[in-house]
Enzyme design. Structure first.
Site, PDB file in Angstrom:
ATOM      1  NE  ARG A  40      -2.970   7.919  -2.482  1.00 37.87           N
ATOM      2  CZ  ARG A  40      -3.173   7.610  -1.205  1.00 37.87           C
ATOM      3  NH1 ARG A  40      -4.305   7.972  -0.617  1.00 37.87           N
ATOM      4  NH2 ARG A  40      -2.278   6.952  -0.516  1.00 37.87           N
ATOM      5  CD  GLU A  87       7.037   4.008   9.028  1.00 40.56           C
ATOM      6  OE1 GLU A  87       6.217   4.484   8.225  1.00 40.56           O
ATOM      7  OE2 GLU A  87       7.860   4.683   9.668  1.00 40.56           O
TER       8      GLU A  87
END
Ligand code: AMP
Length: 180
Positions: free
Chosen positions: A63, A100
């Site tokens: 993006r 994560e």
């Protein structure tokens, strides 16, 4: 009219539990899809950087390519993609970083920038800051100076923008969302 930050936030969609349970995905596609909000967004970035004496805009996969390439074009600068591992065809420099869950690697062509270039690093969002830090390291390994990091969305509770700013790289954020 509202301030620009609130106006942008009204057009960012929150998708709960995507791609994992507990993640609130901040989806910028409605913002891009609407010609008025897309233009306001790009004008905010162009206004900020039109006198910044930059040499290049680098965008982070994927993006960061959307905003970064339009911005580069508007500023009459070249655009450099920082891609996920294995996508670039020529010789690359790579930088692994922690996610994560697990880890990832970003890559850039070895001739994407040169010593002394003043580069703006762009992504859609900063969360833990790992992606932005990895991009910064790649550019610096080729001798560039990363002038600023620019994002549409900051998630301050994840601490990434603070972490990156503590390394000396300022982060410009158009808006922020509380929570994870
Ligand atoms: P981080 O490395 O943790 O700062 O994550 C930033 C990168 O992951 C950016 O390229 C974002 O596109 C993506 N990302 C992480 N968290 C989110 C979220 N909650 N919503 C949308 N994109 C996210």
């Amino acid at each position: 009219m509202r301030n620009v930050s609130d106006y942008m936030k009204l057009h960012i969609r929150t998708v709960p539990d995507w791609p994992h349970a507990g993640v609130q995905f901040r989806d910028i596609t409605p913002l891009l899809q609407n010609p008025k909000t897309f233009r306001v967004l790009m004008d905010v970035f162009v206004h900020r950087y039109m006198d910044a004496k930059l040499d290049l805009v680098a965008g982070i996969d994927a993006r960061g390519f959307i905003v970064g390439s339009v911005l580069a074009y508007e500023l009459n600068l070249g655009f450099v993609p920082i891609r996920k591992k294995g996508k670039l065809p020529f010789a690359t420099v790579s930088e692994p970083y922690e996610l994560e869950y697990g880890s990832a690697t970003v890559e850039m062509h070895t001739d994407a920038c040169k010593k002394g270039d003043r580069v703006l690093l762009v992504d859609d969002l900063i969360a833990t800051g790992g992606t932005m830090m990895a991009g910064k390291k790649l550019l610096e390994r080729l001798g560039a100076t990363v002038v600023e990091g620019a994002v549409i969305v900051d998630l301050p509770e994840l601490g990434g923008s603070r972490l990156v700013e503590a390394t000396g790289l300022p982060i410009f954020k158009v808006c922020q969302f509380d929570g994870l």
